[in-house]
Write a protein that holds these residues in place. Sequence first.
Motif, short mmCIF file in Angstrom:
data_model
loop_
_atom_site.label_atom_id
_atom_site.label_comp_id
_atom_site.label_asym_id
_atom_site.label_seq_id
_atom_site.Cartn_x
_atom_site.Cartn_y
_atom_site.Cartn_z
N GLY A 9 0.82 -1.21 0.00
CA GLY A 9 0.00 0.00 0.00
C GLY A 9 0.86 1.26 0.00
O GLY A 9 0.63 2.20 -0.78
N GLY A 10 1.86 1.29 0.88
CA GLY A 10 2.78 2.42 0.89
C GLY A 10 3.56 2.52 -0.41
O GLY A 10 3.83 3.62 -0.91
N GLY A 11 3.93 1.35 -0.98
CA GLY A 11 4.65 1.34 -2.25
C GLY A 11 3.81 1.92 -3.38
O GLY A 11 4.33 2.63 -4.25
N ALA A 12 2.49 1.62 -3.36
CA ALA A 12 1.61 2.15 -4.40
C ALA A 12 1.54 3.68 -4.33
O ALA A 12 1.60 4.37 -5.35
N VAL A 13 1.42 4.22 -3.11
CA VAL A 13 1.39 5.68 -2.95
C VAL A 13 2.71 6.29 -3.43
O VAL A 13 2.73 7.32 -4.13
N PHE A 14 3.81 5.65 -3.10
CA PHE A 14 5.12 6.16 -3.53
C PHE A 14 5.26 6.16 -5.05
O PHE A 14 5.71 7.14 -5.65
N LEU A 15 4.85 5.05 -5.70
CA LEU A 15 4.99 4.96 -7.16
C LEU A 15 4.11 5.98 -7.88
O LEU A 15 4.53 6.59 -8.87
N GLY A 44 -5.62 13.94 -6.99
CA GLY A 44 -4.35 13.22 -6.82
C GLY A 44 -3.60 13.57 -5.57
O GLY A 44 -2.88 12.73 -5.01
N GLY A 45 -3.73 14.83 -5.09
CA GLY A 45 -2.95 15.25 -3.94
C GLY A 45 -3.64 15.08 -2.61
O GLY A 45 -2.99 15.06 -1.57
N ILE A 46 -4.98 14.99 -2.64
CA ILE A 46 -5.71 14.86 -1.38
C ILE A 46 -6.53 13.57 -1.34
O ILE A 46 -6.36 12.74 -0.44
N ALA A 47 -7.41 13.39 -2.31
CA ALA A 47 -8.34 12.26 -2.26
C ALA A 47 -7.61 10.92 -2.32
O ALA A 47 -7.89 10.01 -1.52
N PHE A 48 -6.69 10.77 -3.26
CA PHE A 48 -6.00 9.48 -3.42
C PHE A 48 -5.23 9.07 -2.16
O PHE A 48 -5.46 7.97 -1.62
N PRO A 49 -4.33 9.92 -1.61
CA PRO A 49 -3.62 9.47 -0.39
C PRO A 49 -4.54 9.30 0.81
O PRO A 49 -4.33 8.40 1.62
N VAL A 50 -5.58 10.12 0.93
CA VAL A 50 -6.50 9.98 2.07
C VAL A 50 -7.22 8.64 2.00
O VAL A 50 -7.32 7.92 3.00
N VAL A 51 -7.72 8.27 0.82
CA VAL A 51 -8.44 7.00 0.68
C VAL A 51 -7.51 5.82 0.96
O VAL A 51 -7.84 4.89 1.73
N VAL A 52 -6.32 5.83 0.34
CA VAL A 52 -5.39 4.70 0.50
C VAL A 52 -4.91 4.58 1.94
O VAL A 52 -4.93 3.50 2.54
N LEU A 53 -4.47 5.69 2.54
CA LEU A 53 -3.93 5.64 3.90
C LEU A 53 -5.02 5.33 4.93
O LEU A 53 -4.76 4.65 5.91
N THR A 54 -6.24 5.81 4.70
CA THR A 54 -7.34 5.47 5.61
C THR A 54 -7.66 3.98 5.55
O THR A 54 -7.90 3.34 6.58
#
Length: 291
Positions: A9-15, A44-54
Amino acid sequence: MLSHVLFWGGGAVFLVTMGFLALAFLAPQGLRRAMGSRRFLIGGGIAFPVVVLTALLGYSLSVSRALTKPMSDAPLRVEIIGRQYWWEVRYPDLGEGAVTANALHLPLGREVELNLTSADVIHSLWVPNLHGKLDMIPGRVNRQRLRADKLGELRGQCTEFCGQQHALMAFDVVVQTPEDFDAWIARQRAPVPQPETEEHRRGMQVFGEAGCGACHAVRGTPWVARIAPDLSRVGSRATLAAGALPNNRGNLAGWIAAPQDIKPGNNMPSYARSLEGSDLLALASWLESLR
């Protein structure tokens, strides 16, 4: 499984982040202009990381809850007290003499409840192959449940800076079959045998004359102090001084003679000047025989 999910999951956010960064430098001007729009930045800057990290947070909390959920109503209780810089380990459910130091023995497949506290400063217990870290706080008992499913020897470590010798505060974890564990407990509870050789008799005498019994306990003798590690079965332990040295006669003698040279800042005084060489070797030989 938890570590794999968090890693990918962290790798996907990084890539994805690195991909956007590459596009910002390499993409045609029209695409770069589109990437600067408010909709793209919010998505891309708010919704994507918030959804994945949540999602990752929710998954990790659910797994952590499952790990701490009791598996039985009668786990084996083990009391572990962190001290500068060693571990006192007690099995209160198994008798008064079931105590050791710098080694945690566990029966295979049985749930164990660790009752963790500290006698001085904050320590933190961690056995990477079994469970996460948990702090040991003076005046408070923290509880951790675990179960070992594979035989073998593991390593534990203090992971909270607790003083000068924090790095040399390790312990061994020995996972045994229930039969071997019961036999080990029986040996721990039994008084040590009387010395059989003249050298061992002299070593036991030196132990008393040097005042070692003011801090250390040896079952079956008048020495019952709890200030320093219990030495009743010290000869059977894999290491000395909480993982600082392999356990053998030479290292025992060296540790007794000059503990401050090996592990500066610990509470054991040096005996190099107060013990003759022959007495030092006799003492080390007797301690090595306590298995």
